[in-house]
Structures are given as structure tokens and as C-alpha cells.
Design an enzyme around this catalytic site. Sequence first.
Site, mmCIF file in Angstrom:
data_model
loop_
_atom_site.group_PDB
_atom_site.id
_atom_site.type_symbol
_atom_site.label_atom_id
_atom_site.label_comp_id
_atom_site.label_asym_id
_atom_site.label_seq_id
_atom_site.Cartn_x
_atom_site.Cartn_y
_atom_site.Cartn_z
ATOM 1 N N SER A 1 0.838 -1.199 0.000
ATOM 2 C CA SER A 1 0.000 0.000 0.000
ATOM 3 C C SER A 1 0.874 1.251 0.000
ATOM 4 O O SER A 1 1.685 1.431 -0.903
ATOM 5 C CB SER A 1 -0.963 -0.042 1.196
ATOM 6 O OG SER A 1 -2.016 0.868 1.016
ATOM 7 N N ASP B 1 -9.493 -6.284 -4.437
ATOM 8 C CA ASP B 1 -9.062 -5.065 -3.740
ATOM 9 C C ASP B 1 -10.055 -3.930 -4.013
ATOM 10 O O ASP B 1 -10.254 -3.534 -5.156
ATOM 11 C CB ASP B 1 -7.659 -4.672 -4.218
ATOM 12 C CG ASP B 1 -7.001 -3.615 -3.342
ATOM 13 O OD1 ASP B 1 -7.723 -2.803 -2.747
ATOM 14 O OD2 ASP B 1 -5.761 -3.612 -3.267
ATOM 15 N N HIS C 1 -7.558 -5.833 -0.207
ATOM 16 C CA HIS C 1 -6.383 -4.960 -0.112
ATOM 17 C C HIS C 1 -5.397 -5.432 0.952
ATOM 18 O O HIS C 1 -4.194 -5.241 0.812
ATOM 19 C CB HIS C 1 -6.840 -3.530 0.199
ATOM 20 C CG HIS C 1 -5.736 -2.530 0.193
ATOM 21 N ND1 HIS C 1 -5.013 -2.232 -0.946
ATOM 22 C CD2 HIS C 1 -5.208 -1.756 1.190
ATOM 23 C CE1 HIS C 1 -4.099 -1.316 -0.660
ATOM 24 N NE2 HIS C 1 -4.195 -1.019 0.624
#
Length: 336
Positions: free
Chosen positions: A148, A278, A306
Site C-alpha cells: 500500500s 481489492d 487490499h
Amino acid sequence: MDLDVVNMFVIAGGTLAIPILAFVASFLLWPSALIRIYYWYWRRTLGMQVRYAHHEDYQFCYSFRGRPGHKPSILMLHGFSAHKDMWLSVVKFLPKNLHLVCVDMPGHEGTTRSSLDDLSIVGQVKRIHQFVECLKLNKKPFHLIGTSMGGHVAGVYAAYYPSDVCSLSLVCPAGLQYSTDNPFVQRLKELEESAAIQKIPLIPSTPEEMSEMLQLCSYVRFKVPQQILQGLVDVRIPHNSFYRKLFLEIVNEKSRYSLHENMDKIKVPTQIIWGKQDQVLDVSGADILAKSISNSQVEVLENCGHSVVMERPRKTAKLIVDFLASVHNTDNKKLN
């Protein structure tokens, strides 16, 4: 029954009851303390040691296992509002003969939080480079992993400091420009236009908002007890003002697409891992990266959102080990 025997049972029962009552009290009254103890225990179980490094007056907090050897060291960068311990679920499945380093990103957990710090993606890249030099981790090239926001930083780091990195794993990284916005990004833009920065979905302030964030980030629907949700919120609330400042910094024009702007400069072998479901960062980002990074391979995980590291830790660890073995011509059996 003999009185001494009765007393023995009473004493034994009382001795057992004390830790049980302490646990129940902690769970009901101080769930955040229980969460901290949980991470402490998990680190000890996995052999991860916590240390501090300093660059001038700036402190980095990190955990590590193993020592540098003939295999590349592995540096792991966590995501937005997380901390070094988020990697423990993956560390559990990584070989013990690898040198692992998990660092708290700038402003997070035990790493210095300064109002003067540059929290842009490039600013964070420079901070991580300072950390690398403090540990002399770049004495020989290392493998860099980020997820991320941490993936955003990791990708730009590989572009800025190519001689430091021998290979790269990007796990659903931020920082890419898509042709269309997914519902989550559309919602963020609406919040931005209305200046409702108190309602950022990734910065929960109630157990209900925490539950919503977990559902947003995970494909698997975890059944989390209310007290644990409360504990997770209690741990975060003192830091939420910083998280808002950081979030606004990394989504502004200076930082929003830093990975996209630098991805063609990434020359090291690169592994791209993404959860197919995601909802935060669309899986099509994997193709965007693969088209710009010539020496790359894509792994899309079915039934995964995610939070790849939390949802599929065993699979993530296996993909990393297999990738390292293929890139560095290392016998896979030796890594396991």
C-alpha cells in the site's frame, strides 16, 4: 475430605483464577493493552527483536530477525497508519535463515514524529534511505518489500536508489494513476471537495467505523468481537490527527502519483502481488506496473482484498521466497 486437601484445592483454584480474571478484566476494560501484549508475545515467539537506530536527532524503531549473510537481506515497509508488526503474519512463514528487517515508517509507532518532517512520498523515501544507511543495510543490495503506502515508498525508493536494491516486491502499492476511479477513490474525492477530512474511511474513530474499514480492506469477512474493535480504535485515536495530516500529504498533487511518475526508472527484478478483490486500489494497477517495469512478474490472488498481508500471509510468504529463489538462483529448499 481432609481439611488440608480442601485448602490445597482452594489455593490452587485461587491461583488459577487470578490470571483468568486478569485476562477477562483486560479484555473488558483495557482491550488496547491486550492488543499490545499480543504483539509483544507474537514478536517474541517469532524471534523478532526490537531495536532503535538514530540519524542525528531522528529515531527509527525497527524489528529484526537473523543476520546479514550470503542471501539478500529483506527490508519490509508497512502501509498507512499501520506499524512494523503488521508483517508478523508473513514473518511466521518466512525461513528463519533470512535476515528480516521491519521498520516503523516515518511518524508511526516508535519512529520519530515531527511537525517539521516532510511526509511526502519522496520525503519518506529519503527518511528510509537514512535508516538503511544507519544499519548499513546497503553494504550489499537488499530485497525491498512494501505494501500500500509502503509499496508506494518502496517503488520510488528503487527508482531513486537503484544501487541499494537487488529486487523488489510491491504488494498492492499506492501511487498509480488509473483511467477511471473506483468507488473508494470517488468517495475520497467527494470528501476532498466537501472538505470533510474528519470522515476519511481509513481513519476510524469508533468501533463501527473500524468494522467498516476492515470490510473495505478485506475480502474475507472477519468476525471481530466488539471489545477488540474498541481496542483497535483506542490504540489509533491518539494518532488520528497525525494520520489525517499524513493522508492529506500523500494524496496531494506532489505525492499522489509518485510511483507512476517513477515506475519506468525501476530496473531491478520486480514482483507485483495484488488481491483480485481489492476495493481500495484496483487490481488493474498490476498491469500498469507490469507494462512499465520490463523485468517484472504479476501474482493476482483470488478471493483476496487490499489487506493481502493479513488475508493471505502464507501465500504471500511463499510467493516472496519463490521469487527470491528464481531471481537470485538460490535453491528453494535452502530458503525453506
